[in-house]
Design a protein around this motif. Structure first.
Motif, short mmCIF file in Angstrom:
data_model
loop_
_atom_site.label_atom_id
_atom_site.label_comp_id
_atom_site.label_asym_id
_atom_site.label_seq_id
_atom_site.Cartn_x
_atom_site.Cartn_y
_atom_site.Cartn_z
N ASP A 13 -23.83 -26.96 25.57
CA ASP A 13 -23.32 -26.02 26.58
C ASP A 13 -21.87 -26.32 26.96
OD1 ASP A 13 -25.81 -24.86 26.64
OD2 ASP A 13 -26.47 -25.91 28.45
N LEU A 14 -21.40 -27.53 26.68
CA LEU A 14 -20.04 -27.92 27.04
C LEU A 14 -19.57 -29.03 26.11
CD1 LEU A 14 -17.65 -27.78 29.13
CD2 LEU A 14 -18.82 -29.61 30.39
N VAL A 15 -18.35 -28.89 25.60
CA VAL A 15 -17.71 -29.94 24.79
C VAL A 15 -16.64 -30.60 25.65
CG1 VAL A 15 -16.50 -30.53 22.67
CG2 VAL A 15 -18.12 -28.61 22.69
N ILE A 16 -16.81 -31.89 25.93
CA ILE A 16 -15.88 -32.65 26.76
C ILE A 16 -15.02 -33.52 25.85
CG2 ILE A 16 -15.64 -34.30 28.64
CD1 ILE A 16 -18.48 -33.52 29.54
N ALA A 117 -11.66 -34.80 29.78
CA ALA A 117 -11.97 -35.87 30.73
C ALA A 117 -11.23 -37.11 30.24
CB ALA A 117 -13.47 -36.14 30.80
N SER A 118 -10.20 -37.51 30.96
CA SER A 118 -9.28 -38.54 30.48
C SER A 118 -9.04 -39.62 31.52
CB SER A 118 -7.94 -37.89 30.11
OG SER A 118 -6.94 -38.86 29.88
N CYS A 172 -24.40 -31.62 27.24
CA CYS A 172 -22.97 -31.78 26.96
C CYS A 172 -22.77 -32.76 25.81
CB CYS A 172 -22.24 -32.33 28.19
SG CYS A 172 -22.28 -31.26 29.63
N VAL A 173 -21.66 -32.58 25.10
CA VAL A 173 -21.24 -33.53 24.07
C VAL A 173 -19.84 -34.02 24.44
CG1 VAL A 173 -20.31 -31.73 22.54
CG2 VAL A 173 -20.92 -33.98 21.60
N VAL A 174 -19.62 -35.32 24.30
CA VAL A 174 -18.32 -35.92 24.59
C VAL A 174 -17.70 -36.40 23.28
CG1 VAL A 174 -17.13 -37.84 25.71
CG2 VAL A 174 -18.97 -36.63 26.92
N LEU A 193 -19.86 -38.47 20.58
CA LEU A 193 -19.32 -38.44 19.22
C LEU A 193 -18.09 -39.34 19.18
CD1 LEU A 193 -19.57 -34.64 18.32
CD2 LEU A 193 -21.28 -36.45 18.07
N ALA A 194 -18.04 -40.22 18.19
CA ALA A 194 -16.99 -41.23 18.11
C ALA A 194 -16.03 -40.91 16.97
CB ALA A 194 -17.61 -42.61 17.91
N TYR A 195 -14.82 -40.49 17.31
CA TYR A 195 -13.82 -40.14 16.33
C TYR A 195 -13.26 -41.38 15.65
CZ TYR A 195 -9.34 -38.43 14.51
OH TYR A 195 -8.26 -38.14 13.70
#
Length: 229
Positions: A13-16, A117-118, A172-174, A193-195
């Motif tokens: 529902d939301l990508v943070i 979100a920083s 949500c996914v971060v 999720l880890a870039y």
């Protein structure tokens, strides 16, 4: 796609998005400045040590830690010089992370809500997004660590971002690139999720609970509606 496919952003529902190292390619610049400045002030560290100790954390947290080690006056001086030197480095070299503009365009077309979100200050976040041409993608949907009592690795910042958007953290996914950020995202009850294109080691990101991915193009947006629709 199904709930077992965490890289499908249409499943949420939301990508943070974290900002530094995820949206804007600032982490390498920042770590270089931190390492040089700390050495000048009398605290020698390797690049890996700087990443492990400071990456993903707020400026206030860094200043406090340097102050504990070298004295409050030195900590305050560290904070002043870090902002000054990083500002110059960003002016000279800052760019969007490869693949991010295209990903944000695709998310907008698909109607997937996004926000930032920083650990940065509101002014710093805004300046970086403006400089890299990403500000229009987010408008005022930005949360800063100065708005919460505890920054990353606490969950507070991600819970705030979800609350502002009226979203359930579990939906949500971060997208993060630091161990502190992944830790906070997991603690908030989101999918982390880890870039892998930044500086933190893959093994540490995965140990913190992140699903690792190598490139922004690995993040998918399915053609099907989100779950529950």
């Amino acid at each position: 796609m199904t709930a077992q496919d965490p890289l499908d952003l249409r499943s949420y529902d939301l990508v943070i998005f974290d900002n530094d190292g995820v949206l804007v390619d600032s982490e390498t610049l920042t770590v270089e400045v931190e390492q040089q400045l700390l050495a000048e002030l009398g605290w020698e560290m390797s690049t890996a040590e700087v990443v492990a100790r400071f990456m993903g954390r707020s400026l206030a947290a860094e200043v406090a830690e340097v102050g504990d080690r070298l004295g409050a006056d030195v900590g305050a001086r560290f904070g002043e010089l870090l902002v000054e030197r990083c500002t110059q480095a960003y002016a000279d070299h800052l760019a969007a992370v490869a693949g991010v503009p295209e990903l944000l365009d695709r998310l907008a077309v698909a109607g997937v809500p996004t926000c930032v979100a920083s650990s940065g200050t509101p002014e710093g976040i805004a300046a970086k997004l403006e400089r890299t041409g990403l500000a229009a993608h987010f408008g005022d949907r930005v949360s800063s660590a100065v708005e919460v009592e505890h920054g990353k690795p606490a969950p507070d910042l991600f819970l705030l971002a979800a609350r502002k958007a009226g979203a359930d953290p579990a939906r949500c996914v971060v997208v993060e690139d630091s161990v502190a950020g992944v830790t906070g995202a997991v603690a908030a009850g989101t999918t982390a999720l880890a870039y892998g294109g930044s500086l933190a080691p893959r093994a540490e990101l995965e140990a913190a609970g992140g699903t690792w991915f190598a490139r922004m193009s690995d993040l998918r947006i399915s053609a099907r509606p989100p779950r529950g629709v």
